[in-house]
Design a protein around this motif. Structure first.
Motif, short mmCIF file in Angstrom:
data_model
loop_
_atom_site.label_atom_id
_atom_site.label_comp_id
_atom_site.label_asym_id
_atom_site.label_seq_id
_atom_site.Cartn_x
_atom_site.Cartn_y
_atom_site.Cartn_z
N PHE A 205 0.81 -1.21 0.00
CA PHE A 205 0.00 0.00 0.00
C PHE A 205 0.85 1.26 0.00
O PHE A 205 0.53 2.25 -0.67
CB PHE A 205 -0.97 -0.01 1.18
N ALA A 206 1.95 1.25 0.75
CA ALA A 206 2.84 2.41 0.76
C ALA A 206 3.43 2.63 -0.63
O ALA A 206 3.60 3.78 -1.08
CB ALA A 206 3.95 2.23 1.79
N SER A 207 3.74 1.55 -1.34
CA SER A 207 4.30 1.66 -2.69
C SER A 207 3.29 2.22 -3.67
O SER A 207 3.61 3.06 -4.52
CB SER A 207 4.81 0.29 -3.15
N LEU A 208 2.03 1.76 -3.59
CA LEU A 208 0.98 2.30 -4.46
C LEU A 208 0.81 3.80 -4.22
O LEU A 208 0.65 4.59 -5.17
CB LEU A 208 -0.34 1.57 -4.23
N ARG A 209 0.86 4.20 -2.96
CA ARG A 209 0.73 5.62 -2.65
C ARG A 209 1.91 6.42 -3.21
O ARG A 209 1.75 7.53 -3.72
CB ARG A 209 0.65 5.82 -1.13
#
Length: 340
Positions: free
Chosen positions: A303-307
């Motif tokens: 999720f941090a990477s998608l953000r």
């Protein structure tokens, strides 16, 4: 709603592992006491678990639960998970059949939610369970969430602390980006350890144990305890029996393209493993979930990477193929819904 005060980071997490009761140090922490008071008075607190940050409220208080739906812009037919301090506490709200007890004893506290028949005497609000005769229960491997549930004496409804349908938050900063002016407090204890939401399993008599949502415990682990394969549920956009079942969910603001074997101009690359797709050098930016192809590391960073890739100048997030092994099934589930 009032803007929350400065984020809180308690120094110690002493807890009774059986009951979830806070130890002497945590019980006196000013941040813990403030969070407990807010929850007891019907407020909203963003609380980290081992999976993602949850937006917690008293699950028995229909007005507080309605505030969750309002803060997230979440449709009220999408049920919420209630978090409990122990299996004993969970059994006061749900009827646990043999499968449910096997799984609870094997994986609680941990990243697993059980959907079971709701006890008639349970005070969990109908709005929490979206009017269903089942209830979603979890004992998290999070000393803070368990202790808050114990201290308030209430199950805590806690969906992910983000706007509905958006990428789930794994840090306090992610929560603040979307909900800072809509909630009462953010409890900041750093990044979440697992990084994807809990696995959700339906366990009711007369129906095969069913995986409603893959998550932080792999299907292989769950099936090993049950001694047989799980049934699988599809998507449901009208009356889901579990969070995370709607077709479109966990979505960044730019398009997502799955199983990308070559990169196009203007795309950002979400890579996995040591081998990059063709034309990876064309990518506006590259984030590798795990250079070694470790699905557990990839889940933690998803999720941090998608953000990080959801930014101006990116026309699309191209996602390299990811195996379904380990937590790969949960990762691909989230990515499929993000792409929808």
């Amino acid at each position: 709603m009032t803007r929350p005060a400065a984020q809180w980071q308690p120094l110690h997490f002493d807890i009774n592992p059986q009951t979830g009761a806070p130890g002497a140090t945590l019980a006196k922490d000013p941040g813990f006491l403030r969070a407990s008071k807010i929850l007891a008075e019907g407020g909203l607190v963003a609380v980290p678990t081992e999976t993602v940050y949850g937006l917690a409220a008293d699950a028995t208080n229909a007005e507080a639960v309605a505030s969750i739906y309002q803060a997230k812009n979440r449709p009220s037919f999408n049920p919420l998970i209630s978090h409990l301090p122990s299996l004993e506490a969970a059994q006061r709200h749900g009827l646990f059949n043999e499968d449910a007890l096997k799984l609870a004893n094997a994986f609680w506290p941990g990243p697993m939610t059980l959907v079971v028949k709701k006890r008639e005497e349970s005070p969990i609000a109908d709005l929490t369970s979206a009017g269903l005769d089942t209830v979603a229960l979890r004992v998290p491997d999070s000393a803070l969430m368990r202790s808050l549930a114990f201290a308030t004496g209430k199950p805590l409804a806690a969906p992910s602390a983000n706007r509905s349908g958006r990428v789930s938050p794994t840090t306090a900063a992610h929560v603040a980006e979307e909900l800072a002016d809509r909630i009462d407090m953010i409890a900041d204890t750093g990044a979440c350890r697992v990084g994807v939401e809990s696995s959700v399993i339906l366990c009711v008599d007369g129906v095969p144990a069913t995986l409603l949502r893959p998550g932080g415990i792999s299907a292989e682990q769950l099936e090993a305890v049950l001694g047989r394969p799980l049934a699988r549920a599809g998507t449901d956009d009208t009356a889901p029996s579990s969070p995370g079942m709607m077709t479109s969910h966990y979505a960044p603001s730019v398009a997502v393209r799955l199983n990308a074997k070559e990169i196009q101009q203007g795309e950002a690359l979400l890579a996995f493993g040591p081998n990059l797709p063709t034309n990876a050098d064309l990518a506006v930016e590259v984030v590798n979930l795990s250079e070694t192809g470790d699905s557990f590391e990839a889940a933690q960073k998803l999720f941090a990477s998608l953000r990080a890739l959801d930014r101006p100048g990116v026309t699309c997030i191209a996602v390299a193929p990811i195996s379904n092994e380990g937590l790969g099934e949960a990762i691909n589930d989230r990515l499929k819904r993000a792409a929808a």
